[in-house]
Structures are given as C-alpha cells and as structure tokens.
Design an enzyme around this catalytic site. Structure first.
Site, PDB file in Angstrom:
ATOM      1  N   GLU A   1     -13.524  51.794 -33.032  1.00 30.11           N
ATOM      2  CA  GLU A   1     -13.893  50.455 -33.540  1.00 30.11           C
ATOM      3  C   GLU A   1     -12.628  49.624 -33.511  1.00 30.11           C
ATOM      4  O   GLU A   1     -11.699  49.867 -34.269  1.00 30.11           O
ATOM      5  CB  GLU A   1     -14.471  50.562 -34.950  1.00 30.11           C
ATOM      6  CG  GLU A   1     -15.309  49.342 -35.337  1.00 30.11           C
ATOM      7  CD  GLU A   1     -14.557  48.328 -36.150  1.00 30.11           C
ATOM      8  OE1 GLU A   1     -13.752  47.575 -35.552  1.00 30.11           O
ATOM      9  OE2 GLU A   1     -14.761  48.277 -37.364  1.00 30.11           O
TER      10      GLU A   1
ATOM     11  N   GLY B   1      -9.073  50.379 -35.619  1.00 36.69           N
ATOM     12  CA  GLY B   1      -7.813  49.652 -35.591  1.00 36.69           C
ATOM     13  C   GLY B   1      -7.732  48.709 -34.415  1.00 36.69           C
ATOM     14  O   GLY B   1      -8.753  48.221 -33.912  1.00 36.69           O
ATOM     15  N   GLY B   2      -6.515  48.462 -33.939  1.00 38.08           N
ATOM     16  CA  GLY B   2      -6.276  47.470 -32.907  1.00 38.08           C
ATOM     17  C   GLY B   2      -6.621  47.944 -31.510  1.00 38.08           C
ATOM     18  O   GLY B   2      -6.615  49.144 -31.210  1.00 38.08           O
ATOM     19  N   ILE B   3      -6.878  46.993 -30.631  1.00 37.23           N
ATOM     20  CA  ILE B   3      -7.365  47.300 -29.290  1.00 37.23           C
ATOM     21  C   ILE B   3      -6.322  48.026 -28.446  1.00 37.23           C
ATOM     22  O   ILE B   3      -6.648  48.949 -27.692  1.00 37.23           O
ATOM     23  CB  ILE B   3      -7.863  46.012 -28.599  1.00 37.23           C
ATOM     24  CG1 ILE B   3      -8.580  46.332 -27.296  1.00 37.23           C
ATOM     25  CG2 ILE B   3      -6.728  45.034 -28.360  1.00 37.23           C
ATOM     26  CD1 ILE B   3      -9.296  45.134 -26.700  1.00 37.23           C
ATOM     27  N   GLU B   4      -5.049  47.642 -28.554  1.00 35.50           N
ATOM     28  CA  GLU B   4      -4.028  48.288 -27.731  1.00 35.50           C
ATOM     29  C   GLU B   4      -3.838  49.741 -28.145  1.00 35.50           C
ATOM     30  O   GLU B   4      -3.697  50.628 -27.294  1.00 35.50           O
ATOM     31  CB  GLU B   4      -2.705  47.518 -27.822  1.00 35.50           C
ATOM     32  CG  GLU B   4      -2.767  46.125 -27.219  1.00 35.50           C
ATOM     33  CD  GLU B   4      -3.267  46.132 -25.773  1.00 35.50           C
ATOM     34  OE1 GLU B   4      -2.853  47.034 -25.009  1.00 35.50           O
ATOM     35  OE2 GLU B   4      -4.065  45.246 -25.412  1.00 35.50           O
ATOM     36  N   THR B   5      -3.834  50.012 -29.448  1.00 37.33           N
ATOM     37  CA  THR B   5      -3.750  51.396 -29.915  1.00 37.33           C
ATOM     38  C   THR B   5      -4.987  52.170 -29.475  1.00 37.33           C
ATOM     39  O   THR B   5      -4.895  53.334 -29.075  1.00 37.33           O
ATOM     40  CB  THR B   5      -3.619  51.444 -31.437  1.00 37.33           C
ATOM     41  OG1 THR B   5      -2.467  50.695 -31.843  1.00 37.33           O
ATOM     42  CG2 THR B   5      -3.461  52.881 -31.930  1.00 37.33           C
ATOM     43  N   GLY B   6      -6.147  51.530 -29.534  1.00 36.81           N
ATOM     44  CA  GLY B   6      -7.377  52.176 -29.102  1.00 36.81           C
ATOM     45  C   GLY B   6      -7.317  52.600 -27.643  1.00 36.81           C
ATOM     46  O   GLY B   6      -7.796  53.681 -27.273  1.00 36.81           O
TER      47      GLY B   6
ATOM     48  N   GLU C   1      -0.021  54.644 -42.411  1.00 34.55           N
ATOM     49  CA  GLU C   1       1.188  55.064 -43.121  1.00 34.55           C
ATOM     50  C   GLU C   1       1.605  54.094 -44.216  1.00 34.55           C
ATOM     51  O   GLU C   1       2.393  54.462 -45.100  1.00 34.55           O
ATOM     52  CB  GLU C   1       2.341  55.252 -42.133  1.00 34.55           C
ATOM     53  CG  GLU C   1       2.689  54.041 -41.284  1.00 34.55           C
ATOM     54  CD  GLU C   1       1.948  54.026 -39.949  1.00 34.55           C
ATOM     55  OE1 GLU C   1       2.526  53.506 -38.973  1.00 34.55           O
ATOM     56  OE2 GLU C   1       0.800  54.511 -39.892  1.00 34.55           O
TER      57      GLU C   1
ATOM     58  N   CYS D   1     -12.133  43.157 -39.800  1.00 36.46           N
ATOM     59  CA  CYS D   1     -12.458  43.203 -38.367  1.00 36.46           C
ATOM     60  C   CYS D   1     -13.638  42.305 -38.019  1.00 36.46           C
ATOM     61  O   CYS D   1     -13.725  41.791 -36.907  1.00 36.46           O
ATOM     62  CB  CYS D   1     -12.730  44.633 -37.935  1.00 36.46           C
ATOM     63  SG  CYS D   1     -14.078  45.450 -38.804  1.00 36.46           S
TER      64      CYS D   1
ATOM     65  N   LYS E   1      -5.758  61.006 -40.611  1.00 37.43           N
ATOM     66  CA  LYS E   1      -4.461  60.359 -40.614  1.00 37.43           C
ATOM     67  C   LYS E   1      -4.664  58.922 -41.074  1.00 37.43           C
ATOM     68  O   LYS E   1      -5.075  58.059 -40.315  1.00 37.43           O
ATOM     69  CB  LYS E   1      -3.857  60.385 -39.204  1.00 37.43           C
ATOM     70  CG  LYS E   1      -2.323  60.310 -39.134  1.00 37.43           C
ATOM     71  CD  LYS E   1      -1.694  59.027 -39.531  1.00 37.43           C
ATOM     72  CE  LYS E   1      -1.939  57.855 -38.645  1.00 37.43           C
ATOM     73  NZ  LYS E   1      -1.148  56.648 -39.128  1.00 37.43           N
TER      74      LYS E   1
ATOM     75  N   GLU F   1      -7.427  37.905 -31.577  1.00 38.98           N
ATOM     76  CA  GLU F   1      -7.702  38.250 -32.966  1.00 38.98           C
ATOM     77  C   GLU F   1      -6.434  38.046 -33.804  1.00 38.98           C
ATOM     78  O   GLU F   1      -5.447  38.752 -33.626  1.00 38.98           O
ATOM     79  CB  GLU F   1      -8.164  39.703 -33.073  1.00 38.98           C
ATOM     80  CG  GLU F   1      -8.562  40.113 -34.479  1.00 38.98           C
ATOM     81  CD  GLU F   1      -9.020  41.561 -34.553  1.00 38.98           C
ATOM     82  OE1 GLU F   1      -9.899  41.854 -35.375  1.00 38.98           O
ATOM     83  OE2 GLU F   1      -8.483  42.395 -33.806  1.00 38.98           O
TER      84      GLU F   1
END
Length: 485
Positions: A245, A223-228, A173, A279, A170, A380
């Site tokens: 990561e 990607g980003g920490i919150e999504t992680g 987008e 990153c 994925k 970041e």
C-alpha cells in the site's frame, strides 16, 4: 525487541532516541536492530511455522486468542493512545479513536477465523471428490509506517494470525512505542513462542533483510512508493507474495449541486486531520467553476481558525509533522507550487508562535490557481496542504481525477445520485466515497489501483492475502489408465 518469545536488546548494543515531534524531547530510547537480529527473528518464525503448533491450531482457537488481544487493547487503550500521541504528535482524541478502530479490526478477524471453510466442487467425472481449501502462506514479513503505527499494524497482525501464519514485524524506527506495547499484549494473550516477532531498526538494514530473505514467504508493506519499488525487487529473490500500500494523491470532486456546508467541512477533514499525514488524504480539491470562489473563500476563512498545538491539549485540532526532515519536505513542496504559479491563499509557512517553535509545525495551507500539470498536483506531499483545481463538466472532473499515477481513493460530492454513480464507475481508485471522505471500517477492503499498490487489506480479501489456495482432488475408485497398454 521480541524474538522467539523473549524480550532482547540488539546484539550490537546500539540504541535510537525516540523524539516527541511536538517539542523534540527525547521520550524513549529504543534498541536498534541490525541484520543479525533480523536473521534470528526470521529463523524463529520459520521454525515456529514448520515445526510449531500454530498453523495446525484449530481456527476457532486462533480466533479466541486474537479476540483476547482485542480485549487487552481495549483494557489498555488509554496507555496505548498516550504512546501513540507521544510518538506521532497527533491529538489524543485521534489516538483514542484509533484504539477503538484497532480493537474493531482484531475483533472482525477473530470472528472471521472459522468462517472460511473448504469449497466443494463438482468434478467432471464420477467417483471423485474435489475441494478447495485455504492454508497459511507461511512466514510473513510486515513493515509498518509512522503515521498510523498501531492501526496499520492491526491490519496486518490480525489476519496473519487468524490464518495461521508466523510473522516478523518491523515498525517505523521513529514510532515504535505502541508496537512494543501491543507485542506485550500478544505475549500476555498466549500467542505461542516464535509466532510473533518484533524487530526494531532502520528500513535500510533490517527492513531490507526482511524483504530479501529466502525464508520469508510474504512481505506486506505500507509506505512510500520508492521504498515499495525496492521491496518489490527484493521480494523477487524467492518470488515472495507481496502486498503493498503505497499512498496516493487523492482527488475530491465537488459539484455545484453539492451541499455547500458539507463539502467545505469534508474538504478540511480530508486534509488537515493528522496534519495531512494520511495516505488517503483528499489533497486534490477539484471544484466546479461556478462555486469555486465562494468555496475557496469559506475554506480559507475556516482554515485560518485551525488551532495548532500539543496533542495532549484537548483544544488542539492539529498537531505537528512527524520530523524535521518531513517538515523540510513539506516546505519544499509548497515552494515548488509557488514557483509553478500556484497562489498561497492561506498558510504556506511555519506558524509565528513562540510556543510552537520547538515542534515540527507547518500552517494549514490552501494553494489555488492549480493545474493538473503541476508537480504540486501530481506528487504526494503528505502534509497539511490542499491544491485547488476547477472543472466545467462532469467528464472533465473525472478526467482530472484520474490524471495521476496513483489510484488509492477519491471523493465525489453531489446531490445528484445518477451523476455520482456515473463518476465513481469511471474513477480508477480502490475506494471512492460519495458525500464523505476518509471513512473506512474493517469489513471493507482497502488498497489502490495503479502505483498506489498491489493487493488489499481489510475485509475478507485482507484475510485471503495471508493464505494460499490449494485444490484437493481424490479418485474414489482408483484404477489403471492403460494409456501405455
């Protein structure tokens, strides 16, 4: 989208405009997948792993196909580079370099395909054998970012395929174009039906389904920490393997005894390459007090000369940010720094150039008078912004560098090798460079400490992420134990 060996539109018929961040022109319309599309792709990958030939295909043959993919990327690298620059706004020179790096990743794993043989152990009893083998994890979900769409994809695709897994990718987008093209190349290279699947759409829909689905055995996300964190929670539904990561707030320590010219040049490369949307960008410049004023003065003078523009203009040195949303995020980030007491030494605003008005541009920015307790130092920003801190001792420099929830990468500039070694041993980061920043190659593992993520990509360990370890024990002289008489 590419599902079960077929190119398909989303069942809903929905599409998304893909925007060139240089001028907001619509450069493509991408199909917009939904949950049902992702479920179809997962079913295809599951069937291909459980019933298809790919996991049992000899590793040498899998390696040959991955090598062929690398050949095709080199053959079509001009087209791929143009797609990448249209999608991201980065300079064409950068994108061309990315294609060579991507080729190197595929070639590295292709060569590694048949090198990971079984390990033989010496069992503690006679008439027995013991060996340790590595087998594919199974169905792998892979979610890639918008800043390096195809480069980050290669770090996931190549080892997953070499190890014998099936996968669903994925991409972001907002930057899907080069990913679509590389799936065309994988189809051309002869990857069997159902082994590789590409689903386009938003993270909140198709990404969430991929992360939580019971038939997915591993999820790899950059990607980003919150999504992680959300992905990590979703993956717990069936205890998936995870590889995350999640970015960094990377320190770049410059001692007074460092080569001055090198330190200034590398400080710029650390942040303004790809407009700071990296990153591992060295956004925290930590400078010894005795050279602070001279280094900042030289840095500011050079930053003023950075040429912004169209990535397809060979004279452009820095392109736009990826989107209007991200531009506003960077603007708020700098305003936060101002309110906290940081001084804007250069930049800190949109460029005053009518030719750049339609693009998502932000001037290269240097913030001085920064301290480690500021949000602008800790968070970041992911833009072309350097914060400058000072130190007076080696211990203080390391303490400042480690004062972060992140631990992805860091740099140390000094001509004292002993000092450099003492620092890097104490720096809690996955990669530390000495007298260099942002250099990587396929053989070296990549990943972070602390909240910069879990697991590693690249190197042999990057292949191991896509395998399970199995111990096989055989009794060569079987007989009853007679424990119960």
């Amino acid at each position: 989208m590419f599902i079960n060996g077929e190119w398909v539109e989303a069942r809903s018929g929905q599409t998304r405009d893909i925007i060139n961040p240089y001028n907001q022109a619509v450069i493509a319309k991408a199909t917009e997948g939904q949950v049902a599309d992702m479920q179809e792709a997962i079913a295809a990958a599951r069937h291909a792993f459980d019933h298809g030939p790919w996991p049992q295909t000899p590793a040498t043959d899998r390696g040959k196909i991955v090598q062929t993919i690398a050949d095709f990327i080199q053959r079509d690298k001009a087209e791929l580079a143009e797609l990448e620059s249209l999608d991201t706004g980065k300079t064409l020179e950068e994108s061309r370099g990315d294609m060579d790096d991507i080729t190197a990743v595929f070639r590295y794993y292709a060569e590694l395909a048949d090198k990971d043989g079984a390990e033989t152990l010496d069992p503690p009893i006679a008439n027995a054998t013991s060996r340790v083998v590595r087998e594919p994890v199974g169905v792998c979900g892979q979610i890639t970012p918008w800043n390096y769409p195809l480069l980050q994809a290669s770090w996931k695709l190549a080892p997953a395929l070499v190890a014998g897994n099936t996968l669903i990718m994925k991409p972001s987008e907002i930057t899907p174009l080069s990913s679509v093209k590389v799936f065309e190349l994988m189809e051309e290279a002869g990857v069997p039906r159902g082994v590789v699947n590409l689903v386009l759409g938003s993270g909140n829909t198709v990404g969430a389904e991929l992360s939580a689905h019971q038939d997915v055995d591993l999820i790899s996300f950059t990607g980003g920490i919150e999504t992680g964190k959300r992905i990590m929670q979703a993956a717990s539904s069936n205890m998936k393997n995870i590889a995350l990561e999640l970015g960094g707030k990377n320190p770049n320590i410059v001692f007074a005894d460092a080569d001055f010219e090198t330190a200034v040049d590398q400080a710029m490369n650390a942040v303004f390459f790809h407009a700071g949307q990296v990153c591992s960008a060295g956004t925290r410049l930590i400078v010894e007090e005795s050279i602070h004023d001279a280094l900042v003065k030289e840095l500011v003078e050079r930053v003023r000369k950075i040429k912004l523009g169209d990535g397809f203009d060979e004279t452009t040195q820095m392109g736009p940010l990826i989107s209007a949303e991200h531009l506003n995020k960077v603007r708020r980030y700098v305003e936060t720094g101002r309110k906290e007491g940081a001084t804007v030494a250069v930049g800190g605003e949109r460029p005053d150039d009518p030719e750049l008005n339609d693009g998502f541009f932000y001037l290269p920015t240097v913030l001085t008078d920064c301290t480690t307790d500021m949000d602008v130092v800790q968070e970041e920003g992911f833009g072309p912004v350097i914060t400058v801190e000072t130190f007076s001792s080696e211990d203080e420099a390391v303490k400042l560098a480690n004062d972060s929830i992140y631990g992805l990468s860091g740099g140390v500039f000094t001509n004292d090798i002993g000092k450099a070694e003492r620092c890097v041993k104490k720096m809690r980061m996955g990669t530390v460079w000495i007298n260099e920043v942002n250099f990587y190659f396929p053989q070296a593992p990549w990943g972070g400490y602390k909240q910069s993520g879990i697991g590693r990509e690249l190197g042999k360990v990057g292949l191991e992420e896509y395998t399970e370890t199995k111990h096989i024990y055989q009794n060569l002289k079987p007989g009853p134990v007679n424990w119960f008489g």
